[in-house]
Design a protein around this motif. Structure first.
Motif, mmCIF file in Angstrom:
data_model
loop_
_atom_site.group_PDB
_atom_site.id
_atom_site.type_symbol
_atom_site.label_atom_id
_atom_site.label_comp_id
_atom_site.label_asym_id
_atom_site.label_seq_id
_atom_site.Cartn_x
_atom_site.Cartn_y
_atom_site.Cartn_z
ATOM 1 N N ARG A 78 0.824 -1.204 0.000
ATOM 2 C CA ARG A 78 0.000 0.000 0.000
ATOM 3 C C ARG A 78 0.862 1.260 0.000
ATOM 4 O O ARG A 78 0.556 2.229 -0.701
ATOM 5 C CB ARG A 78 -0.934 0.000 1.216
ATOM 6 N N GLY A 79 1.949 1.250 0.772
ATOM 7 C CA GLY A 79 2.838 2.409 0.793
ATOM 8 C C GLY A 79 3.487 2.670 -0.557
ATOM 9 O O GLY A 79 3.635 3.824 -0.968
ATOM 10 N N ASP A 136 -7.135 8.214 -6.122
ATOM 11 C CA ASP A 136 -6.401 6.985 -5.793
ATOM 12 C C ASP A 136 -5.758 7.085 -4.414
ATOM 13 O O ASP A 136 -5.763 6.124 -3.636
ATOM 14 C CB ASP A 136 -5.320 6.715 -6.843
ATOM 15 N N LEU A 137 -5.211 8.263 -4.096
ATOM 16 C CA LEU A 137 -4.585 8.457 -2.789
ATOM 17 C C LEU A 137 -5.615 8.346 -1.671
ATOM 18 O O LEU A 137 -5.355 7.728 -0.628
ATOM 19 C CB LEU A 137 -3.903 9.826 -2.745
ATOM 20 N N LEU A 138 -6.785 8.944 -1.901
ATOM 21 C CA LEU A 138 -7.849 8.856 -0.898
ATOM 22 C C LEU A 138 -8.299 7.418 -0.707
ATOM 23 O O LEU A 138 -8.501 6.958 0.426
ATOM 24 C CB LEU A 138 -9.031 9.730 -1.327
ATOM 25 N N ARG A 139 -8.445 6.687 -1.802
ATOM 26 C CA ARG A 139 -8.872 5.283 -1.714
ATOM 27 C C ARG A 139 -7.843 4.443 -0.956
ATOM 28 O O ARG A 139 -8.215 3.563 -0.178
ATOM 29 C CB ARG A 139 -9.099 4.729 -3.115
ATOM 30 N N LEU A 140 -6.572 4.733 -1.152
ATOM 31 C CA LEU A 140 -5.525 3.999 -0.437
ATOM 32 C C LEU A 140 -5.544 4.317 1.055
ATOM 33 O O LEU A 140 -5.297 3.444 1.894
ATOM 34 C CB LEU A 140 -4.157 4.336 -1.020
ATOM 35 N N ALA A 143 -8.206 2.257 2.725
ATOM 36 C CA ALA A 143 -8.152 0.841 2.327
ATOM 37 C C ALA A 143 -8.597 -0.106 3.434
ATOM 38 O O ALA A 143 -9.040 -1.225 3.150
ATOM 39 C CB ALA A 143 -6.735 0.480 1.871
ATOM 40 N N ARG A 144 -8.502 0.299 4.695
ATOM 41 C CA ARG A 144 -8.872 -0.587 5.794
ATOM 42 C C ARG A 144 -10.386 -0.681 5.976
ATOM 43 O O ARG A 144 -10.867 -1.561 6.696
ATOM 44 C CB ARG A 144 -8.215 -0.115 7.091
ATOM 45 N N ALA A 148 -17.345 -1.211 -0.061
ATOM 46 C CA ALA A 148 -18.546 -0.441 -0.386
ATOM 47 C C ALA A 148 -18.526 0.924 0.309
ATOM 48 O O ALA A 148 -18.879 1.949 -0.288
ATOM 49 C CB ALA A 148 -19.794 -1.221 0.025
ATOM 50 N N ARG A 149 -18.101 0.942 1.566
ATOM 51 C CA ARG A 149 -18.046 2.202 2.302
ATOM 52 C C ARG A 149 -16.979 3.119 1.736
ATOM 53 O O ARG A 149 -17.179 4.336 1.632
ATOM 54 C CB ARG A 149 -17.784 1.918 3.779
#
Length: 205
Positions: A78-79, A136-140, A143-144, A148-149
């Motif tokens: 992820r990093g 993409d950065l926000l989604r990463l 990620a936890r 759906a949320r």
């Protein structure tokens, strides 16, 4: 039309050529050149950062959406994915600063134009909007959370972020700082952001 670049298949679609022709009609050649340079620097940043982590592109597509790079990002931690997504805007920001320095030293307007185009590219791609690097950065970062949320939050944040961005643009337009012909680029961008990004593409932008 397809060809290989350093062993990577590159697909050049007619829509990309059509968009390029429209840009050449609507804007000065120097601005189009700066835009293409900014895109090349942006994607080069993604590719070089990915290569540093041992990830090679599977395919590069030049379409109406711009440049799409298909990479196996699932192989990266992820990093590492975070850094790959950030690399494109970071290179544009560096080019912006370099262009500003070139303008201060030489006084040539071409450097200022180059700086402005790269600065806009960096800021635009950092917007937390799905399909852009900021999305993409926000989604990463989320990620936890359940998928759906995460998707709902990304869509909500992206929608909220677009309103002030559009407000600033139209303010500049009314003040005469932004040219009216830039509405063509704004409309094009709005259509792209309304479309779903390609599922196999690399970082947004």
């Amino acid at each position: 039309m397809e060809f290989e670049l350093c062993g990577v298949p590159v697909r050049l679609g007619f829509p990309f050529a059509a968009v390029l022709c429209i840009l050449l009609v609507a804007f000065d050649l120097s601005i189009v050149g700066d835009l293409l340079a900014a895109i090349a620097l942006h994607e080069g940043g993604h590719l070089l950062c990915a290569a540093a982590f041992g990830i090679r592109p599977r395919r590069i597509s030049l379409t109406a959406r711009g440049v799409g790079v298909a990479m196996d990002l699932d192989l990266a931690a992820r990093g590492e994915r975070f850094l790959i997504a950030l690399a494109g805007p970071a290179v544009n920001l560096a080019a912006c600063l370099a262009g500003a320095a070139g303008w201060r030293i030489s006084g040539a307007g071409c450097w200022l134009e180059f700086s402005a185009v790269n600065g806009c590219a960096a800021l635009l791609n950092l917007l937390p909007v799905p399909g852009l690097d900021g999305g993409d950065l926000l989604r990463l970062m989320l990620a936890r959370l359940p998928a759906a949320r995460t998707e709902k939050i990304c869509l909500a944040v992206g929608g909220i972020a677009l309103f002030p961005a559009a407000g600033v643009y139209f303010f500049l337009l009314l003040r005469g700082i932004a040219e009216r012909r830039s509405l063509l680029a704004f409309a094009y961008l709005a259509v792209l952001l309304a479309c779903d990004p390609e599922s196999d593409s690399g970082p947004g932008g």
